[in-house]
Write a protein that holds these residues in place. Structure first.
Motif, PDB file in Angstrom:
ATOM      1  N   ALA A 181      88.917 -59.156 -14.098  1.00 49.15           N
ATOM      2  CA  ALA A 181      88.364 -59.344 -15.438  1.00 49.15           C
ATOM      3  C   ALA A 181      86.953 -59.928 -15.361  1.00 49.15           C
ATOM      4  CB  ALA A 181      89.278 -60.251 -16.259  1.00 49.15           C
ATOM      5  N   CYS A 182      86.740 -60.864 -14.451  1.00 50.59           N
ATOM      6  CA  CYS A 182      85.411 -61.459 -14.291  1.00 50.59           C
ATOM      7  C   CYS A 182      84.380 -60.407 -13.900  1.00 50.59           C
ATOM      8  CB  CYS A 182      85.443 -62.561 -13.234  1.00 50.59           C
ATOM      9  SG  CYS A 182      86.312 -64.063 -13.755  1.00 50.59           S
ATOM     10  N   VAL A 183      84.777 -59.442 -13.082  1.00 51.90           N
ATOM     11  CA  VAL A 183      83.868 -58.372 -12.674  1.00 51.90           C
ATOM     12  C   VAL A 183      83.333 -57.647 -13.900  1.00 51.90           C
ATOM     13  CG1 VAL A 183      83.686 -56.153 -11.487  1.00 51.90           C
ATOM     14  CG2 VAL A 183      84.934 -58.039 -10.416  1.00 51.90           C
ATOM     15  N   TRP A 184      84.234 -57.282 -14.805  1.00 50.66           N
ATOM     16  CA  TRP A 184      83.816 -56.438 -15.932  1.00 50.66           C
ATOM     17  C   TRP A 184      83.134 -57.214 -17.034  1.00 50.66           C
ATOM     18  CZ3 TRP A 184      83.009 -51.824 -14.686  1.00 50.66           C
ATOM     19  CH2 TRP A 184      83.680 -51.331 -13.558  1.00 50.66           C
ATOM     20  N   TRP A 185      83.482 -58.449 -17.224  1.00 45.47           N
ATOM     21  CA  TRP A 185      82.724 -59.261 -18.177  1.00 45.47           C
ATOM     22  C   TRP A 185      81.339 -59.578 -17.613  1.00 45.47           C
ATOM     23  CZ3 TRP A 185      83.631 -59.576 -23.095  1.00 45.47           C
ATOM     24  CH2 TRP A 185      84.925 -59.379 -23.571  1.00 45.47           C
ATOM     25  N   GLY A 186      81.249 -59.763 -16.299  1.00 48.54           N
ATOM     26  CA  GLY A 186      79.948 -59.994 -15.686  1.00 48.54           C
ATOM     27  C   GLY A 186      79.042 -58.785 -15.797  1.00 48.54           C
ATOM     28  N   LEU A 187      79.565 -57.602 -15.520  1.00 46.90           N
ATOM     29  CA  LEU A 187      78.764 -56.386 -15.642  1.00 46.90           C
ATOM     30  C   LEU A 187      78.366 -56.137 -17.090  1.00 46.90           C
ATOM     31  CD1 LEU A 187      80.705 -54.112 -13.131  1.00 46.90           C
ATOM     32  CD2 LEU A 187      78.380 -55.015 -12.849  1.00 46.90           C
TER      33      LEU A 187
END
Length: 256
Positions: free
Chosen positions: A190-196
């Motif tokens: 989830a952190c990956v996609w909120w970061g992107l």
């Protein structure tokens, strides 16, 4: 984006899904889609990066983060599932949709995941051609995405090492990152996609992190894995009572 450009960007993901489906029919293993999932997301991104002008700094950072995420996840799932046959989740889908699942899986599994991959890819597609100067928000997004990749990689490695230890057979993994979250790998994802998304925060790209969060929490992630695990593994009930499902936090003490 013109219709011709859209075809050039989005068709490769569906071609890859078709090839993966063909391999799954031959092997009678629909769970092969999991090994291709990250590349179904990255196929339109790679296609867009290969056409038009050269990428600027933001585009290069986003492409690098996407490729790192995709390669790690695909390699890990391929290694983890090698030689184990079809995952029980897909076997259940097969049983619900027989007879004719071989053909049905083309749209129920592979076509669906190709469509979802296009939606998840939206922040990367937007970021590749975003001409704004880099800002602190881009730095925050890149840091969050990189931390997410590191978190899920470490969580996966810890769980794989735990499962390979014969002395831990039948026990619940509650060590390392798994001490603070029952699904630290999903939290990292989830952190990956909120970061992107922070690197391309247009309203229409918000569909990507929202979709991933929903899938991880309610569909193919936490909810699916835990729907009957306490019945199959009684020790897991204690883990449920003491450990956060998703967001990391200190373990809770059981009442006396």
């Amino acid at each position: 984006m013109t219709p011709a450009q859209a075809l050039q960007v989005f068709v490769p993901g569906f071609v890859l899904a078709l090839l993966a489906w063909g391999a799954s029919v031959r092997q009678r293993d629909a769970s092969l889609v999991d090994r291709f999932w990250s590349w179904l997301v990255m196929a339109p991104v790679i296609a867009l990066a290969s056409v038009g002008p050269a990428l600027d700094a933001r585009g290069l950072i986003i492409l690098a983060l996407g490729l790192l995420w995709a390669a790690r996840l695909s390699l890990f799932i391929s290694w983890r599932n090698w030689g184990h046959g079809e995952d029980r989740r897909y076997t259940a889908i097969r049983q619900r949709n027989d007879p004719g699942f071989a053909l049905k899986s083309l749209y129920l599994v592979f076509g669906l995941q190709a469509v979802l991959g296009c939606i998840v890819a939206l922040p990367l597609l937007a970021g590749l051609r975003d001409a704004r100067p880099l800002s602190w928000l881009d730095g925050l997004g890149a840091a969050l995405a990189l931390a997410g990749i590191a978190c899920e990689a470490l969580a996966d490695a810890q769980l794989a090492r735990f499962r390979a230890d014969a002395s831990q057979r039948g026990r619940v993994m509650d060590q390392g990152l798994w001490r603070y979250s029952r699904h630290p790998n999903y939290f990292g994802e989830a952190c990956v996609w909120w970061g992107l998304w922070l690197m391309a925060p247009a309203w229409w790209t918000l569909a990507s992190p929202l979709l991933m969060s929903f899938l991880l929490l309610r569909v193919s992630g936490v909810a699916l894995l835990e729907q009957d695990i306490a019945e199959r593994r009684p020790e897991y009930a204690r883990y449920l009572a003491t450990t956060n499902a998703f967001f990391p936090g200190p373990p809770r003490k059981l009442p006396r």
